[in-house]
Scaffold this motif. Sequence first.
Motif, PDB file in Angstrom:
ATOM      1  N   THR A   1      -4.084  13.071   5.154  1.00 52.85           N
ATOM      2  CA  THR A   1      -3.378  11.857   5.145  1.00 52.85           C
ATOM      3  C   THR A   1      -4.183  10.867   4.400  1.00 52.85           C
ATOM      4  O   THR A   1      -5.126  10.690   4.717  1.00 52.85           O
ATOM      5  N   GLU A   2      -3.205   9.904   3.686  1.00 51.59           N
ATOM      6  CA  GLU A   2      -4.053   9.259   2.520  1.00 51.59           C
ATOM      7  C   GLU A   2      -3.426   7.751   2.643  1.00 51.59           C
ATOM      8  O   GLU A   2      -2.190   7.894   2.632  1.00 51.59           O
ATOM      9  N   VAL A   3      -4.197   6.758   2.499  1.00 57.54           N
ATOM     10  CA  VAL A   3      -3.700   5.513   2.242  1.00 57.54           C
ATOM     11  C   VAL A   3      -4.276   4.969   0.950  1.00 57.54           C
ATOM     12  O   VAL A   3      -5.585   5.064   0.766  1.00 57.54           O
ATOM     13  N   TRP A   4      -3.608   4.438   0.071  1.00 55.61           N
ATOM     14  CA  TRP A   4      -4.109   3.787  -1.394  1.00 55.61           C
ATOM     15  C   TRP A   4      -3.402   2.477  -1.584  1.00 55.61           C
ATOM     16  O   TRP A   4      -2.586   2.024  -0.858  1.00 55.61           O
ATOM     17  N   GLU A   5      -4.122   1.857  -2.449  1.00 62.63           N
ATOM     18  CA  GLU A   5      -3.937   0.591  -2.631  1.00 62.63           C
ATOM     19  C   GLU A   5      -2.476   0.433  -3.426  1.00 62.63           C
ATOM     20  O   GLU A   5      -1.930  -0.663  -3.161  1.00 62.63           O
TER      21      GLU A   5
ATOM     22  N   THR B   1       4.963   7.399   1.798  1.00 64.67           N
ATOM     23  CA  THR B   1       5.309   6.202   2.735  1.00 64.67           C
ATOM     24  C   THR B   1       4.760   4.909   2.176  1.00 64.67           C
ATOM     25  O   THR B   1       4.065   4.749   1.304  1.00 64.67           O
ATOM     26  N   HIS B   2       5.587   3.708   2.650  1.00 66.83           N
ATOM     27  CA  HIS B   2       5.005   2.497   2.413  1.00 66.83           C
ATOM     28  C   HIS B   2       4.215   2.054   3.554  1.00 66.83           C
ATOM     29  O   HIS B   2       4.813   1.651   4.698  1.00 66.83           O
ATOM     30  N   VAL B   3       2.734   1.937   3.364  1.00 61.89           N
ATOM     31  CA  VAL B   3       2.080   1.368   4.463  1.00 61.89           C
ATOM     32  C   VAL B   3       2.162  -0.068   4.684  1.00 61.89           C
ATOM     33  O   VAL B   3       2.115  -0.941   3.723  1.00 61.89           O
ATOM     34  N   VAL B   4       2.467  -0.311   5.914  1.00 64.29           N
ATOM     35  CA  VAL B   4       2.690  -1.745   6.454  1.00 64.29           C
ATOM     36  C   VAL B   4       1.443  -2.350   7.245  1.00 64.29           C
ATOM     37  O   VAL B   4       1.401  -3.512   7.564  1.00 64.29           O
TER      38      VAL B   4
ATOM     39  N   MET C   1       0.877  -1.243   0.085  1.00 68.85           N
ATOM     40  CA  MET C   1       0.051   0.019   0.084  1.00 68.85           C
ATOM     41  C   MET C   1       0.816   1.184   0.021  1.00 68.85           C
ATOM     42  O   MET C   1       1.987   1.351   0.322  1.00 68.85           O
ATOM     43  N   TYR C   2       0.313   2.458  -0.537  1.00 64.63           N
ATOM     44  CA  TYR C   2       0.974   3.731  -0.646  1.00 64.63           C
ATOM     45  C   TYR C   2       0.636   4.733   0.385  1.00 64.63           C
ATOM     46  O   TYR C   2      -0.916   4.614   0.451  1.00 64.63           O
ATOM     47  N   GLY C   3       1.103   5.454   1.008  1.00 62.25           N
ATOM     48  CA  GLY C   3       0.819   6.360   1.685  1.00 62.25           C
ATOM     49  C   GLY C   3       1.252   7.772   1.231  1.00 62.25           C
ATOM     50  O   GLY C   3       2.422   7.774   0.950  1.00 62.25           O
TER      51      GLY C   3
ATOM     52  N   LEU D   1     -11.753  19.952  -0.229  1.00 62.04           N
ATOM     53  CA  LEU D   1     -10.846  18.803  -0.023  1.00 62.04           C
ATOM     54  C   LEU D   1     -12.087  17.656   0.259  1.00 62.04           C
ATOM     55  O   LEU D   1     -11.890  16.366  -0.026  1.00 62.04           O
ATOM     56  N   LEU D   2     -13.055  17.789   1.069  1.00 63.00           N
ATOM     57  CA  LEU D   2     -14.081  16.753   1.319  1.00 63.00           C
ATOM     58  C   LEU D   2     -15.242  16.626   0.463  1.00 63.00           C
ATOM     59  O   LEU D   2     -15.873  15.768   0.652  1.00 63.00           O
ATOM     60  N   ARG D   3     -15.377  17.593  -0.263  1.00 62.23           N
ATOM     61  CA  ARG D   3     -16.400  17.491  -1.343  1.00 62.23           C
ATOM     62  C   ARG D   3     -16.771  16.092  -2.042  1.00 62.23           C
ATOM     63  O   ARG D   3     -17.927  15.740  -2.101  1.00 62.23           O
ATOM     64  N   SER D   4     -15.791  15.612  -2.595  1.00 66.69           N
ATOM     65  CA  SER D   4     -15.882  14.360  -3.512  1.00 66.69           C
ATOM     66  C   SER D   4     -15.321  13.002  -2.924  1.00 66.69           C
ATOM     67  O   SER D   4     -14.815  12.207  -3.565  1.00 66.69           O
ATOM     68  N   VAL D   5     -15.079  13.027  -1.555  1.00 68.49           N
ATOM     69  CA  VAL D   5     -14.283  12.026  -0.767  1.00 68.49           C
ATOM     70  C   VAL D   5     -15.060  10.662  -1.113  1.00 68.49           C
ATOM     71  O   VAL D   5     -14.261   9.698  -1.316  1.00 68.49           O
ATOM     72  N   ASP D   6     -16.511  10.627  -1.262  1.00 68.52           N
ATOM     73  CA  ASP D   6     -17.172   9.228  -1.684  1.00 68.52           C
ATOM     74  C   ASP D   6     -16.430   8.732  -2.879  1.00 68.52           C
ATOM     75  O   ASP D   6     -16.377   7.504  -2.937  1.00 68.52           O
ATOM     76  N   GLU D   7     -15.888   9.361  -3.946  1.00 68.41           N
ATOM     77  CA  GLU D   7     -15.507   9.019  -4.977  1.00 68.41           C
ATOM     78  C   GLU D   7     -14.099   8.209  -4.901  1.00 68.41           C
ATOM     79  O   GLU D   7     -13.723   7.490  -5.843  1.00 68.41           O
ATOM     80  N   LEU D   8     -13.638   8.524  -3.907  1.00 68.12           N
ATOM     81  CA  LEU D   8     -12.067   8.116  -3.503  1.00 68.12           C
ATOM     82  C   LEU D   8     -11.937   6.470  -3.402  1.00 68.12           C
ATOM     83  O   LEU D   8     -11.252   5.830  -3.667  1.00 68.12           O
ATOM     84  N   ARG D   9     -12.981   6.094  -2.765  1.00 70.89           N
ATOM     85  CA  ARG D   9     -13.055   4.531  -2.530  1.00 70.89           C
ATOM     86  C   ARG D   9     -13.085   4.048  -3.700  1.00 70.89           C
ATOM     87  O   ARG D   9     -12.277   2.966  -3.662  1.00 70.89           O
ATOM     88  N   ASN D  10     -13.868   4.197  -4.829  1.00 72.31           N
ATOM     89  CA  ASN D  10     -13.990   3.537  -5.815  1.00 72.31           C
ATOM     90  C   ASN D  10     -12.603   3.475  -6.731  1.00 72.31           C
ATOM     91  O   ASN D  10     -12.295   2.785  -7.710  1.00 72.31           O
ATOM     92  N   ALA D  11     -11.754   4.850  -6.144  1.00 73.48           N
ATOM     93  CA  ALA D  11     -10.456   4.861  -7.197  1.00 73.48           C
ATOM     94  C   ALA D  11      -9.437   4.052  -6.265  1.00 73.48           C
ATOM     95  O   ALA D  11      -8.186   4.238  -6.908  1.00 73.48           O
ATOM     96  N   GLY D  12      -9.630   3.342  -5.424  1.00 77.59           N
ATOM     97  CA  GLY D  12      -8.464   2.824  -4.764  1.00 77.59           C
ATOM     98  C   GLY D  12      -7.921   3.402  -3.206  1.00 77.59           C
ATOM     99  O   GLY D  12      -6.919   2.828  -2.646  1.00 77.59           O
ATOM    100  N   CYS D  13      -8.741   4.252  -2.639  1.00 79.43           N
ATOM    101  CA  CYS D  13      -8.373   4.797  -1.538  1.00 79.43           C
ATOM    102  C   CYS D  13      -8.949   4.076  -0.306  1.00 79.43           C
ATOM    103  O   CYS D  13     -10.116   3.793  -0.347  1.00 79.43           O
ATOM    104  N   ARG D  14      -8.047   3.869   0.410  1.00 78.23           N
ATOM    105  CA  ARG D  14      -8.535   3.162   1.685  1.00 78.23           C
ATOM    106  C   ARG D  14      -8.592   4.028   3.049  1.00 78.23           C
ATOM    107  O   ARG D  14      -9.493   3.535   3.795  1.00 78.23           O
TER     108      ARG D  14
END
Length: 98
Positions: A52-56, A90-93, A1-3, A22-35
Amino acid sequence: MYGYIGTMRVRPGRRDEVVALLLRSVDELRNAGCRSYVVGLAADDEQAIVVTEVWESKEHHDASLDLPAAKAAIGEAMPLLTGEFTRRETHVVGGLGA
């Protein structure tokens, strides 16, 4: 995972407006691979926002910047920012939300 951890400084009195963008379209991020996508206000600086973000993967993060909603939010936010940014990749562990 990518941070990704980023900070941005806003022009005086514009922080709430940028946070809303920044928060307006947060729901779309999940479908884009955001954890995990967390927007915070710096406790010691009224003009600073911390994201702070964590992505696939890094590729998922990079591709998310091409989403129409992301492009629109970035375009609207840029005039409200001072141009002062920091970033850390970061490399999320593991952890909650990861």
